[in-house]
Design a protein around this motif. Sequence first.
Motif, PDB file in Angstrom:
ATOM      1  N   UNK A  24       0.609  -1.153   0.042  1.00  0.00           N
ATOM      2  CA  UNK A  24       0.118  -0.293   0.129  1.00  0.00           C
ATOM      3  C   UNK A  24       0.871   1.350   0.053  1.00  0.00           C
ATOM      4  N   UNK A  25       2.125   1.276   0.829  1.00  0.00           N
ATOM      5  CA  UNK A  25       2.757   2.451   0.903  1.00  0.00           C
ATOM      6  C   UNK A  25       3.568   2.609  -0.552  1.00  0.00           C
ATOM      7  N   UNK A  26       3.977   1.430  -1.247  1.00  0.00           N
ATOM      8  CA  UNK A  26       4.533   1.553  -2.473  1.00  0.00           C
ATOM      9  C   UNK A  26       3.518   2.074  -3.550  1.00  0.00           C
ATOM     10  N   UNK A  27       2.280   1.840  -3.509  1.00  0.00           N
ATOM     11  CA  UNK A  27       1.310   2.292  -4.290  1.00  0.00           C
ATOM     12  C   UNK A  27       1.039   3.859  -4.111  1.00  0.00           C
ATOM     13  N   UNK A  28       1.139   4.049  -2.839  1.00  0.00           N
ATOM     14  CA  UNK A  28       0.960   5.719  -2.551  1.00  0.00           C
ATOM     15  C   UNK A  28       2.178   6.411  -3.007  1.00  0.00           C
ATOM     16  N   UNK A  29       3.250   5.966  -2.731  1.00  0.00           N
ATOM     17  CA  UNK A  29       4.505   6.591  -3.327  1.00  0.00           C
ATOM     18  C   UNK A  29       4.406   6.791  -4.767  1.00  0.00           C
ATOM     19  N   UNK A  30       4.006   5.712  -5.391  1.00  0.00           N
ATOM     20  CA  UNK A  30       4.004   5.889  -7.018  1.00  0.00           C
ATOM     21  C   UNK A  30       2.857   6.816  -7.529  1.00  0.00           C
ATOM     22  N   UNK A  32       2.246   9.617  -5.626  1.00  0.00           N
ATOM     23  CA  UNK A  32       2.821  10.721  -5.180  1.00  0.00           C
ATOM     24  C   UNK A  32       3.605  11.164  -6.270  1.00  0.00           C
ATOM     25  N   UNK A  33       4.411  10.623  -7.074  1.00  0.00           N
ATOM     26  CA  UNK A  33       5.170  10.730  -8.204  1.00  0.00           C
ATOM     27  C   UNK A  33       4.136  11.170  -9.448  1.00  0.00           C
ATOM     28  N   UNK A  34       3.237  10.520  -9.486  1.00  0.00           N
ATOM     29  CA  UNK A  34       2.430  10.779 -10.666  1.00  0.00           C
ATOM     30  C   UNK A  34       1.672  12.291 -10.430  1.00  0.00           C
ATOM     31  N   UNK A  35       1.453  12.503  -9.440  1.00  0.00           N
ATOM     32  CA  UNK A  35       0.272  13.505  -8.835  1.00  0.00           C
ATOM     33  C   UNK A  35       1.077  14.802  -8.545  1.00  0.00           C
ATOM     34  N   UNK A  36       2.337  14.948  -9.059  1.00  0.00           N
ATOM     35  CA  UNK A  36       2.869  16.265  -8.977  1.00  0.00           C
ATOM     36  C   UNK A  36       2.175  17.536  -9.510  1.00  0.00           C
ATOM     37  N   UNK A  37       1.884  18.608  -8.725  1.00  0.00           N
ATOM     38  CA  UNK A  37       1.269  19.626  -9.227  1.00  0.00           C
ATOM     39  C   UNK A  37      -0.050  19.750  -8.658  1.00  0.00           C
ATOM     40  N   UNK A  38      -0.651  18.681  -8.149  1.00  0.00           N
ATOM     41  CA  UNK A  38      -1.906  18.876  -7.466  1.00  0.00           C
ATOM     42  C   UNK A  38      -1.792  19.566  -6.255  1.00  0.00           C
ATOM     43  N   UNK A  39      -2.551  20.600  -6.061  1.00  0.00           N
ATOM     44  CA  UNK A  39      -2.407  21.551  -4.834  1.00  0.00           C
ATOM     45  C   UNK A  39      -2.986  21.311  -3.617  1.00  0.00           C
TER      46      UNK A  39
END
Length: 64
Positions: A24-30, A32-39
């Motif tokens: 689950x942590x790995x999924x969230x970290x991935x 996080x990398x994809x969601x850059x720019x979400x404010x």
Amino acid sequence: MKRHEKGILRWFVSNITNGLQEGINSLIQAVKRKARGYRSVRNFISIIYLVAGGLDISVAPANT
């Protein structure tokens, strides 16, 4: 055994293994990398649910 007592006993309450938590942590970290720019945190959480839920949002081809 004494050193890991809390973790061992916690498994009987939650039935969640360390492997599942790491996944689950790995999924969230991935995400996080994809969601850059979400404010906002709200948007970030929405993306986590979208990715974790496996929702297919592709558009079906139109029948012509």
